[in-house]
Design an enzyme around this catalytic site. Structure first.
Site, mmCIF file in Angstrom:
data_model
loop_
_atom_site.group_PDB
_atom_site.id
_atom_site.type_symbol
_atom_site.label_atom_id
_atom_site.label_comp_id
_atom_site.label_asym_id
_atom_site.label_seq_id
_atom_site.Cartn_x
_atom_site.Cartn_y
_atom_site.Cartn_z
ATOM 1 N N CYS A 72 44.512 44.594 35.136
ATOM 2 C CA CYS A 72 44.340 46.045 35.216
ATOM 3 C C CYS A 72 44.838 46.715 33.958
ATOM 4 O O CYS A 72 44.317 47.735 33.523
ATOM 5 C CB CYS A 72 45.042 46.606 36.457
ATOM 6 N N THR A 73 45.867 46.123 33.334
ATOM 7 C CA THR A 73 46.469 46.726 32.140
ATOM 8 C C THR A 73 45.843 46.244 30.833
ATOM 9 O O THR A 73 46.388 46.513 29.761
ATOM 10 C CB THR A 73 47.977 46.384 32.086
ATOM 11 N N GLU A 89 47.795 50.098 43.323
ATOM 12 C CA GLU A 89 47.705 49.718 41.911
ATOM 13 C C GLU A 89 46.250 49.336 41.681
ATOM 14 O O GLU A 89 45.783 48.315 42.173
ATOM 15 C CB GLU A 89 48.651 48.551 41.632
ATOM 16 N N SER A 139 47.183 41.607 48.162
ATOM 17 C CA SER A 139 47.273 41.241 46.745
ATOM 18 C C SER A 139 45.903 40.870 46.182
ATOM 19 O O SER A 139 44.993 40.502 46.914
ATOM 20 C CB SER A 139 48.257 40.080 46.581
ATOM 21 N N ASN A 187 43.995 38.145 40.598
ATOM 22 C CA ASN A 187 44.339 37.832 39.207
ATOM 23 C C ASN A 187 45.781 37.375 38.985
ATOM 24 O O ASN A 187 46.064 36.672 38.020
ATOM 25 C CB ASN A 187 43.974 38.993 38.273
ATOM 26 N N TYR A 188 46.679 37.829 39.852
ATOM 27 C CA TYR A 188 48.058 37.302 39.853
ATOM 28 C C TYR A 188 48.357 36.937 41.297
ATOM 29 O O TYR A 188 49.083 37.653 41.993
ATOM 30 C CB TYR A 188 49.052 38.362 39.395
HETATM 31 O O1 G3H Z 1 46.283 43.383 36.846
HETATM 32 C C1 G3H Z 1 47.257 44.129 37.003
HETATM 33 C C2 G3H Z 1 48.613 43.675 36.656
HETATM 34 O O2 G3H Z 1 49.590 44.523 37.214
HETATM 35 C C3 G3H Z 1 48.807 43.562 35.181
HETATM 36 O O3 G3H Z 1 50.024 42.968 34.900
HETATM 37 O O4 G3H Z 1 50.315 43.720 32.551
HETATM 38 O O5 G3H Z 1 51.709 41.899 33.491
HETATM 39 O O6 G3H Z 1 49.295 41.534 33.043
HETATM 40 P P1 G3H Z 1 50.347 42.508 33.428
#
Ligand code: G3H
Length: 484
Positions: A291-292, A257, A158, A161-162
């Site tokens: 990432c998103t 991912e 993992s 960031n999360y």
């Molecule tokens: O950093 C990558 C995450 O999968 C983004 O998730 O769109 O819920 O922030 P999120």
């Protein structure tokens, strides 16, 4: 008798026992926000990695024989324990990765919801029966029983960031599908990940079913990813590392991912207020370390001024500061990350971009930057900053927007803002991304939607149902029925 976690030095979980590494080495995590120590995790040895994988392999045999509802019970209990530890975990996330407290708290709640939904969805995973009579005459006597079987031991890696959500979203689907897990959190984030595993342990985790491996990726990473008893890898992180993992992991499935350079394409007829609101939220939440995140705006020339005015107003209103104060833009994960952002901004400004906000930095804290008149010769048009900078590229027409969007090495998501749904669907079909959001910001959730990236953004599909299916393979038993 299990030892309690020692305050501030966190132990590893190996085959049901919380303990210290035989290496005697620990890695100290400092808060990106104030540089204060958050705690230390164990730097495990390759030998301990071997024990973790072997233990998981043994535990998986019994787990795979348990019913879906028995497996689901563990997940429900895990979600409950997480919620009981919500404040402690949220505070740790806040300190360890510099995320605003309320976002950290939301991460814990989202994770508990994710785990519960995974338990529910797992109960609905079933195989199918296929009649053979579609080919030659003899095949009518064949009946295929197609079942879904776990792979065995899943390696879950993992990112920072999360540290809780992107760990559990790998572990829970793997478990409900009947796999065991070796969990390797990013070092910055490993304390939050450890607390999450502590919740799972309190929920009644069988010994070895999830083993927690901490240590430097540079020391044990290759050993883990090339381990012969690892049957599948699920990784979230940088594109370079993801590509390296996929090259090394031979003959096993890999879910990746990775990075993104999500564009927001704004057409002439868009609702600029709504577009600007979504773009700024999409670009700057958690300082753009997602990432998103929206990482570039492609706006039609005629309406660029109107949009940019609104973007500027909203970027200037962003709360910047400490995670404890629930700031949106907080110090980045480390100095190197801030250097990357600064270098991209400097390059753009030297090449003629217009900075519409003050360019300011204090240590890891990079103030939000809105760059107008960005052109394709600037690095910020293509590189992923993973920080609080939003480049605006003015384009002549939709074709130019689509061309620039698709020239990226990445293909995670894109947003299109327009009142014409037909137009949006037409453009969506042209875009080389896993997902297109019409009139909304790019984001992974809701967590039961399929989530995937194409090109350099990833491999395989996640999203609760897809994640469970991705953690299984099909097994076919063919019954050849005797005539008469
Ligand atoms: O950093 C990558 C995450 O999968 C983004 O998730 O769109 O819920 O922030 P999120």
């Amino acid at each position: 008798m299990k030892a309690e976690l020692i305050a501030n030095t966190y132990q590893l979980l190996l085959n049901g026992e919380w303990k210290e590494t035989s290496s005697g080495k620990t890695i100290e995590n400092l808060s990106p926000s104030d540089n204060m120590p958050v705690g230390a995790v164990q730097a495990m040895t390759e030998n301990e990695v071997d024990l973790a994988v072997a233990g998981a392999k043994t535990a998986q045999k019994d787990w795979a024989n348990r019913s879906f509802s028995e497996r689901a019970e563990l997940l429900y209990a895990w979600a409950d324990q997480l919620l009981k530890m919500k404040e402690e975990i949220a505070e740790t996330i806040m300190k360890e990765v510099g995320k605003g407290y309320s976002s950290a708290e939301k991460e814990v709640v989202r994770t508990a919801d994710f785990i519960k939904y995974t338990a529910e969805e797992g109960k609905r995973i079933h195989g199918e029966l296929i009649n053979g009579g579609n080919f030659n005459a003899g095949s009518a006597n064949k009946l295929a029983m197609v079942q879904r079987k776990p792979f065995g031991v899943v390696l879950a890696i993992s990112p920072f960031n999360y540290p809780v959500n992107l760990s559990a979203s790998k572990i829970a689907p793997a478990l409900i599908a009947g796999n065991a897990v070796v969990f390797k959190p990013a070092t910055q984030g490993a304390i939050s990940g450890t607390l999450m595993i502590k919740a799972l342990d309190k929920a009644g985790l069988p010994a070895g079913l999830v083993n927690l491996v901490t240590g430097k990726g540079s020391e044990i990473g290759d050993h883990l990813t090339t381990h012969p008893s690892i049957n599948m890898i699920n990784f979230t992180g940088g594109t370079e590392t993801g590509e390296a993992i996929s090259r090394k992991a031979s003959m096993i499935p890999v879910i990746l991912e990775l990075g993104g350079k999500d564009p927001a394409i704004v057409l002439n007829d868009a609702n600029f207020e709504k577009a600007a609101e979504d773009i700024v939220a999409g670009a700057f939440s958690y300082s753009g370390q997602r990432c998103t995140a929206i990482k570039r705006v492609l706006v039609m020339d005629e309406v660029a001024d109107a949009l940019v005015d609104k973007l500027k107003e909203k970027v200037n209103a962003l709360k910047v500061g400490a995670p404890e104060d629930n700031a949106v833009v907080t110090p980045l994960i480390n100095g190197k990350a801030a250097d990357v952002v600064q270098q991209l901004v400097d390059d753009a400004v030297v090449k003629g971009a217009t900075a519409l906000t003050e360019i300011k930095r204090a240590g890891n804290l990079v103030y939000p930057v809105l760059l107008d008149n960005v052109t394709v010769d600037m690095e910020v048009a293509w590189k992923e900053p993973f920080g609080p900078v939003l480049p605006v590229i003015r384009v002549k027409n939709i074709e130019e927007a689509v061309t620039i969007a698709n020239e990226s090495e990445y293909g995670l998501q894109a947003s299109i803002f327009t009142k014409s749904v037909e137009q949006a669907i037409h453009i969506s079909n042209e875009l080389e991304t896993g997902t297109v959001q019409i009139n909304g910001k790019t984001e992974r959730g809701p967590d039961h939607f399929p989530f995937l990236g194409v090109k350099g953004s990833g491999l395989g599909v996640q999203g609760i149902r897809n994640s469970i299916e991705s953690a299984t393979r099909e097994k076919v038993i063919v019954l050849n029925m005797n005539q008469g």
